[in-house]
Design an enzyme around this catalytic site. Structure first.
Site, mmCIF file in Angstrom:
data_model
loop_
_atom_site.group_PDB
_atom_site.id
_atom_site.type_symbol
_atom_site.label_atom_id
_atom_site.label_comp_id
_atom_site.label_asym_id
_atom_site.label_seq_id
_atom_site.Cartn_x
_atom_site.Cartn_y
_atom_site.Cartn_z
ATOM 1 N N GLU A 136 0.868 -1.192 0.000
ATOM 2 C CA GLU A 136 0.000 0.000 0.000
ATOM 3 C C GLU A 136 0.899 1.235 0.000
ATOM 4 O O GLU A 136 2.094 1.127 0.288
ATOM 5 C CB GLU A 136 -0.870 0.009 1.271
ATOM 6 C CG GLU A 136 -1.767 -1.196 1.376
ATOM 7 C CD GLU A 136 -2.639 -1.173 2.635
ATOM 8 O OE1 GLU A 136 -2.521 -0.220 3.439
ATOM 9 O OE2 GLU A 136 -3.433 -2.110 2.779
ATOM 10 N N ALA A 139 2.514 1.168 3.281
ATOM 11 C CA ALA A 139 2.921 -0.149 3.809
ATOM 12 C C ALA A 139 3.638 -0.925 2.713
ATOM 13 O O ALA A 139 3.000 -1.530 1.848
ATOM 14 C CB ALA A 139 1.706 -0.932 4.306
ATOM 15 N N GLY A 140 4.976 -0.853 2.722
ATOM 16 C CA GLY A 140 5.781 -1.607 1.760
ATOM 17 C C GLY A 140 6.519 -2.691 2.499
ATOM 18 O O GLY A 140 5.995 -3.782 2.728
ATOM 19 N N THR A 167 1.589 -7.151 -9.220
ATOM 20 C CA THR A 167 2.052 -7.841 -10.426
ATOM 21 C C THR A 167 0.915 -8.662 -11.020
ATOM 22 O O THR A 167 0.238 -9.399 -10.304
ATOM 23 C CB THR A 167 3.255 -8.752 -10.087
ATOM 24 O OG1 THR A 167 4.318 -7.927 -9.618
ATOM 25 C CG2 THR A 167 3.725 -9.553 -11.292
ATOM 26 N N GLY A 349 31.519 -5.086 -22.450
ATOM 27 C CA GLY A 349 31.730 -3.782 -23.087
ATOM 28 C C GLY A 349 30.527 -3.349 -23.903
ATOM 29 O O GLY A 349 29.380 -3.447 -23.458
ATOM 30 N N GLU A 373 8.739 -9.119 -2.963
ATOM 31 C CA GLU A 373 8.730 -10.216 -1.973
ATOM 32 C C GLU A 373 9.719 -9.943 -0.842
ATOM 33 O O GLU A 373 10.260 -10.879 -0.245
ATOM 34 C CB GLU A 373 9.020 -11.572 -2.627
ATOM 35 C CG GLU A 373 7.934 -12.064 -3.556
ATOM 36 C CD GLU A 373 6.591 -12.223 -2.863
ATOM 37 O OE1 GLU A 373 5.702 -11.403 -3.143
ATOM 38 O OE2 GLU A 373 6.426 -13.123 -2.045
ATOM 39 N N THR A 375 12.620 -6.635 0.268
ATOM 40 C CA THR A 375 13.877 -6.107 -0.278
ATOM 41 C C THR A 375 15.080 -6.828 0.346
ATOM 42 O O THR A 375 14.958 -7.561 1.332
ATOM 43 C CB THR A 375 14.025 -4.601 0.045
ATOM 44 O OG1 THR A 375 14.065 -4.470 1.472
ATOM 45 C CG2 THR A 375 12.884 -3.781 -0.519
ATOM 46 N N GLN A 377 17.410 -5.531 2.153
ATOM 47 C CA GLN A 377 17.600 -5.128 3.558
ATOM 48 C C GLN A 377 16.649 -5.896 4.476
ATOM 49 O O GLN A 377 17.029 -6.296 5.577
ATOM 50 C CB GLN A 377 17.349 -3.613 3.704
ATOM 51 C CG GLN A 377 18.375 -2.708 3.047
ATOM 52 C CD GLN A 377 18.188 -2.568 1.532
ATOM 53 O OE1 GLN A 377 17.275 -3.132 0.945
ATOM 54 N NE2 GLN A 377 19.077 -1.835 0.895
HETATM 55 C C1 LIG Z 1 7.606 -4.046 -10.362
HETATM 56 C C2 LIG Z 1 7.082 -4.282 -8.979
HETATM 57 C C3 LIG Z 1 6.198 -5.328 -8.760
HETATM 58 C C4 LIG Z 1 5.660 -5.540 -7.484
HETATM 59 N N1 LIG Z 1 4.754 -6.554 -7.307
HETATM 60 C C5 LIG Z 1 4.105 -6.637 -6.125
HETATM 61 C C6 LIG Z 1 3.019 -7.564 -5.950
HETATM 62 O O1 LIG Z 1 2.665 -8.339 -6.837
HETATM 63 N N2 LIG Z 1 2.347 -7.528 -4.768
HETATM 64 C C7 LIG Z 1 2.682 -6.679 -3.751
HETATM 65 O O2 LIG Z 1 2.028 -6.705 -2.728
HETATM 66 N N3 LIG Z 1 3.738 -5.840 -3.867
HETATM 67 C C8 LIG Z 1 4.452 -5.788 -5.014
HETATM 68 N N4 LIG Z 1 5.493 -4.902 -5.156
HETATM 69 C C9 LIG Z 1 5.867 -4.051 -4.039
HETATM 70 C C10 LIG Z 1 7.160 -4.488 -3.379
HETATM 71 O O3 LIG Z 1 6.974 -5.688 -2.676
HETATM 72 C C11 LIG Z 1 7.619 -3.322 -2.493
HETATM 73 O O4 LIG Z 1 8.080 -2.318 -3.368
HETATM 74 C C12 LIG Z 1 8.707 -3.707 -1.520
HETATM 75 O O5 LIG Z 1 8.179 -4.548 -0.528
HETATM 76 C C13 LIG Z 1 9.349 -2.492 -0.846
HETATM 77 O O6 LIG Z 1 8.381 -1.635 -0.343
HETATM 78 P P1 LIG Z 1 8.442 -0.051 -0.674
HETATM 79 O O7 LIG Z 1 8.606 0.078 -2.146
HETATM 80 O O8 LIG Z 1 7.281 0.587 -0.026
HETATM 81 O O9 LIG Z 1 9.787 0.434 -0.016
HETATM 82 P P2 LIG Z 1 10.009 0.873 1.505
HETATM 83 O O10 LIG Z 1 9.455 -0.134 2.427
HETATM 84 O O11 LIG Z 1 9.547 2.271 1.671
HETATM 85 O O12 LIG Z 1 11.587 0.806 1.588
HETATM 86 C C14 LIG Z 1 12.438 1.768 0.957
HETATM 87 C C15 LIG Z 1 13.882 1.368 1.236
HETATM 88 O O13 LIG Z 1 14.120 1.331 2.664
HETATM 89 C C16 LIG Z 1 14.603 0.048 3.057
HETATM 90 N N5 LIG Z 1 14.065 -0.304 4.370
HETATM 91 C C17 LIG Z 1 12.783 -0.305 4.767
HETATM 92 N N6 LIG Z 1 12.662 -0.716 6.052
HETATM 93 C C18 LIG Z 1 13.917 -1.010 6.469
HETATM 94 C C19 LIG Z 1 14.471 -1.493 7.700
HETATM 95 N N7 LIG Z 1 13.699 -1.788 8.736
HETATM 96 N N8 LIG Z 1 15.804 -1.683 7.764
HETATM 97 C C20 LIG Z 1 16.616 -1.406 6.691
HETATM 98 N N9 LIG Z 1 16.141 -0.935 5.511
HETATM 99 C C21 LIG Z 1 14.823 -0.745 5.393
HETATM 100 C C22 LIG Z 1 14.099 -0.902 1.979
HETATM 101 O O14 LIG Z 1 14.885 -2.065 1.911
HETATM 102 C C23 LIG Z 1 14.215 -0.039 0.732
HETATM 103 O O15 LIG Z 1 15.522 -0.082 0.259
HETATM 104 C C24 LIG Z 1 6.065 -4.709 -6.412
HETATM 105 C C25 LIG Z 1 6.986 -3.683 -6.625
HETATM 106 C C26 LIG Z 1 7.483 -3.452 -7.878
HETATM 107 C C27 LIG Z 1 8.458 -2.310 -8.087
#
Ligand SMILES: Cc1cc2nc3c(=O)[nH]c(=O)nc-3n(C[C@H](O)[C@H](O)[C@H](O)COP(=O)(O)OP(=O)(O)OC[C@H]3O[C@@H](n4cnc5c(N)ncnc54)[C@H](O)[C@@H]3O)c2cc1C
Length: 396
Positions: A136, A139-140, A167, A349, A373, A375, A377
């Protein structure tokens, strides 16, 4: 004990998946990278053939940690649907990750259903294509922060909220939506619901334009009074059953994403190996050219990622808790394929950077495998928690 040889019974499946990757996916790879949002119609025929292959081989969809596959060789060494799915995904992603993600009926939502659904639900949703909607706007990485609500009203749950980056959201038949039964109860109240894509309360808001995997559609949705039959809540409706039920999905899906990364990494390494002077596998890396030493080091990374991915899938097939291995596999393979993709571009290259080869595309496609699924981190955080015996409140 795990046997790291490829199971003999799966060799035909791997062979067929490789053939599909080479003869169907690679030839249309560039076309759908350029034609973002266009439906890859060639996949319809392929999906029907894959359904036939699955029937013949006794099912290749990931069965989930709760559903061990059929045993091979008896004893406690099973190679079931998790292993066969991981191995076929590796081959298909040697072909094209974006197209694999676009294959009808092979969505991450299907794995969620396989992991947490009851037998009755599994049967009811069999043969449907399911996407997964967790993320959301607020909520990532922290999926416990989900704000989409589900309120029981008679025989239906009423869902309200917003889901982004889904996706296959535009193309799937079903969307597995994570929502909270009670926002005051935190992560324990989060459940997953199967929502028909045609539900009038589920509105597709927009499709994303992306760096890589452009053949795969990525949709954003708004849920407004979206009514879902009570029996379409996946698993146990009891709040006491908790978040762990929904999180089980990841133990099942992370090895699949790791397998995508392994397949893509192998494709990159093969092109680099063709372009470089021969590597001598009988001599130490430091006694060869810098390029050969680099390639050997990338191949070692690839091999480590492949083996931990197989271990995570094997554990799922054998009913062993695999959260640690699933996150290790996702972390190692996700970062590995980004590194391998970019360093192979470097090693090759201008050939690596130009559009004459698919290497530049693979280097772009790789990045998502280290993001969705969970990141890089987040995987490292989970591994640290599990190794140190810390809770998510203690280590965040
Ligand atoms: C092409 C694509 C397809 C996707 N498909 C799906 C899907 O099918 N279903 C679905 O539900 N989601 C999907 N996603 C979402 C994806 O799972 C999220 O983008 C991912 O979980 C990261 O969430 P965020 O983008 O909100 O990043 P954030 O959570 O905001 O994180 C930003 C950065 O901060 C880092 N970070 C966050 N918290 C911490 C912590 N506690 N410690 C250290 N580092 C931290 C993260 O690693 C990242 O580098 C998709 C995303 C993309 C780009």
């Amino acid at each position: 004990m795990i046997n790291l040889e490829v199971p003999r019974k799966l060799e035909p499946l791997i062979g067929q998946a490789h053939q599909v990757a080479a003869e169907v996916l690679r030839p249309i790879s560039r076309k759908y990278d350029r034609a973002e949002h266009e439906y890859p119609k060639e996949l319809d025929m392929l999906a029907a053939a894959i359904d036939g292959m699955e029937d013949a081989l006794g099912g290749t969809g990931a069965g989930g940690v709760s559903a061990p596959g059929p045993a091979e060789g008896g004893g406690d060494n099973r190679n079931g649907s998790n292993m066969s799915t991981v191995l076929s995904i590796m081959e298909m992603c040697w072909g094209d990750v974006g197209l694999l993600l676009s294959l009808p009926r092979q969505g991450l939502g299907n794995s969620a259903i396989a992991s947490v659904a009851s037998d009755e639900q599994r049967e009811r949703f069999a043969g449907r294509w399911a996407a997964m909607a967790i993320t959301e706007p607020a909520a990532g990485s922290d999926s416990a922060a989900i704000r989409t609500t589900a309120v029981l009203d008679g025989d239906e749950y009423v869902l309200n909220g917003e889901k982004i980056f889904v996706t296959s959201g535009e193309r799937a038949d079903l969307i597995v939506v994570w929502a909270t039964l009670d926002p005051t109860k935190g992560r324990e109240a989060i459940k997953s619901f199967v929502v028909e894509r045609s539900n009038p309360g589920l509105k597709l808001d927009r499709l994303e334009h992306k760096l890589g995997i452009r053949a795969s559609d990525t949709a954003n949705f708004v849920l407004t009074d979206c009514r879902v039959p009570k029996e379409d809540l996946l698993g146990d409706p009891d709040i006491a059953e908790g978040f762990a039920g929904a999180m089980k999905t990841f133990d099942n899906t992370r090895p699949l994403v790791a397998a995508m990364a392994v397949g893509l990494a192998r494709a990159c390494l093969e092109v680099a190996r063709e372009q470089l002077p021969a590597v001598d596998y009988d001599r130490p890396a430091f006694a060869q050219s810098a390029a050969a030493a680099e390639l050997l080091s990338l191949e070692a990374d690839y091999e480590a990622a492949r083996l931990i991915t197989l271990e995570a899938a094997w554990m799922a097939d054998n009913g062993k808790p695999n959260s640690l291995q699933a996150s290790m596999a996702k972390a190692k393979a996700g970062r590995g394929c980004v590194d391998i993709g970019l360093r192979c571009v470097e090693l090759c290259g201008s050939v690596g950077y130009g559009e004459g080869e698919l290497l530049e595309k693979w280097a772009r496609d790789a990045k998502i495998l280290d993001i969705f699924e969970g990141t890089q981190q987040i995987q490292l955080l989970i591994v640290a928690r599990l190794l140190l015996g810390k809770t998510s409140a203690e280590l965040r």
